[in-house]
Design a protein around this motif. Structure first.
Motif, PDB file in Angstrom:
ATOM      1  N   TYR A 185       0.810  -1.210   0.000  1.00 20.65           N
ATOM      2  CA  TYR A 185       0.000   0.000   0.000  1.00 20.65           C
ATOM      3  C   TYR A 185       0.847   1.265   0.000  1.00 20.65           C
ATOM      4  O   TYR A 185       0.505   2.252   0.625  1.00 20.65           O
ATOM      5  N   ASP A 186       1.976   1.229  -0.690  1.00 20.44           N
ATOM      6  CA  ASP A 186       2.783   2.437  -0.810  1.00 20.44           C
ATOM      7  C   ASP A 186       1.944   3.547  -1.412  1.00 20.44           C
ATOM      8  O   ASP A 186       1.208   3.339  -2.383  1.00 20.44           O
ATOM      9  N   GLY A 187       2.029   4.735  -0.816  1.00 23.58           N
ATOM     10  CA  GLY A 187       1.260   5.865  -1.306  1.00 23.58           C
ATOM     11  C   GLY A 187       1.927   6.535  -2.496  1.00 23.58           C
ATOM     12  O   GLY A 187       3.149   6.521  -2.631  1.00 23.58           O
ATOM     13  N   THR A 188       1.121   7.127  -3.364  1.00 24.20           N
ATOM     14  CA  THR A 188       1.607   7.950  -4.465  1.00 24.20           C
ATOM     15  C   THR A 188       1.333   9.402  -4.100  1.00 24.20           C
ATOM     16  O   THR A 188       0.185   9.792  -3.904  1.00 24.20           O
ATOM     17  N   VAL A 189       2.397  10.187  -3.983  1.00 26.55           N
ATOM     18  CA  VAL A 189       2.269  11.582  -3.577  1.00 26.55           C
ATOM     19  C   VAL A 189       1.855  12.415  -4.778  1.00 26.55           C
ATOM     20  O   VAL A 189       2.538  12.441  -5.796  1.00 26.55           O
ATOM     21  N   ASN A 190       0.721  13.104  -4.647  1.00 30.89           N
ATOM     22  CA  ASN A 190       0.204  13.961  -5.706  1.00 30.89           C
ATOM     23  C   ASN A 190       0.231  15.410  -5.243  1.00 30.89           C
ATOM     24  O   ASN A 190      -0.789  15.984  -4.873  1.00 30.89           O
ATOM     25  N   GLY A 191       1.440  16.006  -5.214  1.00 32.36           N
ATOM     26  CA  GLY A 191       1.579  17.417  -4.909  1.00 32.36           C
ATOM     27  C   GLY A 191       1.837  17.779  -3.466  1.00 32.36           C
ATOM     28  O   GLY A 191       2.269  18.891  -3.180  1.00 32.36           O
ATOM     29  N   ALA A 192       1.566  16.883  -2.517  1.00 31.49           N
ATOM     30  CA  ALA A 192       1.810  17.201  -1.104  1.00 31.49           C
ATOM     31  C   ALA A 192       3.303  17.445  -0.894  1.00 31.49           C
ATOM     32  O   ALA A 192       4.150  16.789  -1.494  1.00 31.49           O
ATOM     33  N   THR A 193       3.640  18.399  -0.042  1.00 30.88           N
ATOM     34  CA  THR A 193       5.024  18.793   0.191  1.00 30.88           C
ATOM     35  C   THR A 193       5.572  18.076   1.412  1.00 30.88           C
ATOM     36  O   THR A 193       5.014  18.199   2.509  1.00 30.88           O
ATOM     37  N   TYR A 194       6.672  17.342   1.207  1.00 31.42           N
ATOM     38  CA  TYR A 194       7.286  16.642   2.331  1.00 31.42           C
ATOM     39  C   TYR A 194       8.179  17.598   3.101  1.00 31.42           C
ATOM     40  O   TYR A 194       8.992  18.318   2.530  1.00 31.42           O
ATOM     41  N   GLN A 195       8.005  17.623   4.429  1.00 29.50           N
ATOM     42  CA  GLN A 195       8.862  18.394   5.319  1.00 29.50           C
ATOM     43  C   GLN A 195       9.710  17.409   6.102  1.00 29.50           C
ATOM     44  O   GLN A 195       9.174  16.567   6.817  1.00 29.50           O
ATOM     45  N   SER A 196      11.028  17.513   5.974  1.00 28.06           N
ATOM     46  CA  SER A 196      11.902  16.557   6.659  1.00 28.06           C
ATOM     47  C   SER A 196      11.942  16.803   8.165  1.00 28.06           C
ATOM     48  O   SER A 196      12.389  15.949   8.919  1.00 28.06           O
ATOM     49  N   SER A 197      11.482  17.955   8.609  1.00 25.77           N
ATOM     50  CA  SER A 197      11.345  18.222  10.038  1.00 25.77           C
ATOM     51  C   SER A 197      10.024  18.950  10.252  1.00 25.77           C
ATOM     52  O   SER A 197       9.378  19.372   9.309  1.00 25.77           O
ATOM     53  N   GLY A 198       9.636  19.082  11.493  1.00 30.25           N
ATOM     54  CA  GLY A 198       8.385  19.773  11.782  1.00 30.25           C
ATOM     55  C   GLY A 198       7.234  18.851  12.100  1.00 30.25           C
ATOM     56  O   GLY A 198       6.151  19.301  12.429  1.00 30.25           O
ATOM     57  N   GLY A 199       7.464  17.538  11.994  1.00 24.89           N
ATOM     58  CA  GLY A 199       6.434  16.575  12.376  1.00 24.89           C
ATOM     59  C   GLY A 199       6.439  16.359  13.875  1.00 24.89           C
ATOM     60  O   GLY A 199       7.187  17.004  14.617  1.00 24.89           O
ATOM     61  N   VAL A 200       5.600  15.449  14.333  1.00 26.74           N
ATOM     62  CA  VAL A 200       5.546  15.142  15.758  1.00 26.74           C
ATOM     63  C   VAL A 200       6.756  14.308  16.159  1.00 26.74           C
ATOM     64  O   VAL A 200       7.386  13.663  15.321  1.00 26.74           O
ATOM     65  N   THR A 201       7.090  14.315  17.444  1.00 20.46           N
ATOM     66  CA  THR A 201       8.189  13.497  17.933  1.00 20.46           C
ATOM     67  C   THR A 201       7.833  12.036  17.709  1.00 20.46           C
ATOM     68  O   THR A 201       6.772  11.574  18.107  1.00 20.46           O
ATOM     69  N   ASP A 202       8.722  11.315  17.062  1.00 28.96           N
ATOM     70  CA  ASP A 202       8.457   9.936  16.664  1.00 28.96           C
ATOM     71  C   ASP A 202       9.318   8.976  17.469  1.00 28.96           C
ATOM     72  O   ASP A 202      10.466   9.283  17.785  1.00 28.96           O
ATOM     73  N   ILE A 203       8.768   7.811  17.768  1.00 28.88           N
ATOM     74  CA  ILE A 203       9.492   6.822  18.571  1.00 28.88           C
ATOM     75  C   ILE A 203      10.764   6.339  17.864  1.00 28.88           C
ATOM     76  O   ILE A 203      11.747   6.007  18.506  1.00 28.88           O
ATOM     77  N   ASN A 204      10.765   6.321  16.526  1.00 25.83           N
ATOM     78  CA  ASN A 204      11.949   5.898  15.776  1.00 25.83           C
ATOM     79  C   ASN A 204      12.872   7.061  15.429  1.00 25.83           C
ATOM     80  O   ASN A 204      14.073   6.983  15.575  1.00 25.83           O
ATOM     81  N   ALA A 205      12.301   8.164  14.947  1.00 30.22           N
ATOM     82  CA  ALA A 205      13.104   9.271  14.437  1.00 30.22           C
ATOM     83  C   ALA A 205      13.405  10.337  15.483  1.00 30.22           C
ATOM     84  O   ALA A 205      14.282  11.161  15.277  1.00 30.22           O
ATOM     85  N   GLY A 206      12.673  10.352  16.583  1.00 32.60           N
ATOM     86  CA  GLY A 206      12.869  11.375  17.599  1.00 32.60           C
ATOM     87  C   GLY A 206      12.171  12.675  17.238  1.00 32.60           C
ATOM     88  O   GLY A 206      11.237  12.700  16.447  1.00 32.60           O
ATOM     89  N   ALA A 207      12.652  13.771  17.817  1.00 34.89           N
ATOM     90  CA  ALA A 207      12.049  15.085  17.588  1.00 34.89           C
ATOM     91  C   ALA A 207      12.272  15.545  16.153  1.00 34.89           C
ATOM     92  O   ALA A 207      13.218  15.121  15.483  1.00 34.89           O
TER      93      ALA A 207
END
Length: 194
Positions: free
Chosen positions: A29-51
């Motif tokens: 179920y890999d998603g196909t991105v249609n225009g959404a902008t990926y931000q490499s930071s600014g997301g919520v604190t993640d258990i794997n990636a951290g802040a």
């Protein structure tokens, strides 16, 4: 869809079911991105990636999720959905999740200050809602074959009796609804279907 780094789906909006300890095909179920902008930071604190983990910013965009006949993402019984949302605006009818393959289930922002999970199956329409603001909010939803419970930041907000999903093979969308051109205005992170 944790969106937290290249190892865990990142900017590709990959299905990471098998990678993070699940089972099965993690590319189903890999998603196909249609225009959404990926931000490499600014997301919520993640258990794997951290802040400052990654997230997707939407305005007139979607992530398209295929619905496979052989490995159907559509639940036919109990299910849960969780995600984080940071809405930029709350003014108009905005699709957050368009779950056509559930039959006609959707998560939408409406009435300026609430987020709703709606069921429409033929002539039956039900919904649950919780208030929403323009800061990061965790939304959770559970269905036990009878009742839907919707949570905001871990606290139950609303319950209702739903008739239950009727699975069918159709594309689903994160961040919008292609047919009506109604899209989320804001950031979504760590979207999970159980």
């Amino acid at each position: 869809y944790p969106f937290d780094s290249s190892e865990y789906g990142g900017s590709n909006a990959d299905d990471v079911t098998a990678i993070i300890g699940g089972s099965g095909d993690d590319t189903a179920y890999d998603g196909t991105v249609n225009g959404a902008t990926y931000q490499s930071s600014g997301g919520v604190t993640d258990i794997n990636a951290g802040a400052n983990s990654g997230a997707f910013d939407f305005s007139n965009d979607t992530i398209e999720i295929p619905n496979n006949v052989t490995q159907d993402l559509t639940p036919t019984g109990t299910f849960s959905i969780t995600f984080w949302i940071n809405a930029d605006s709350l003014g108009s009818y905005q699709y957050v999740l368009d779950l056509k393959a559930f039959f006609d289930y959707k998560m939408v922002i409406r009435n300026s200050n609430s987020i709703y999970f709606e069921e429409f199956t033929g002539s039956v329409e039900n919904d649950v809602e919780v208030p929403l603001s323009t800061t990061y909010t965790h939304i959770g939803l559970t269905y036990d074959n009878k009742s839907v419970e919707m949570y905001k930041n871990g606290s139950i907000g609303d319950t209702a009796t739903f008739s239950g999903p009727e699975g069918r093979s159709q594309t689903q969308y994160i961040g919008g609804q292609q047919d009506s051109q109604r899209f989320t205005d804001g950031v979504l992170d760590d979207i999970r279907f159980y």
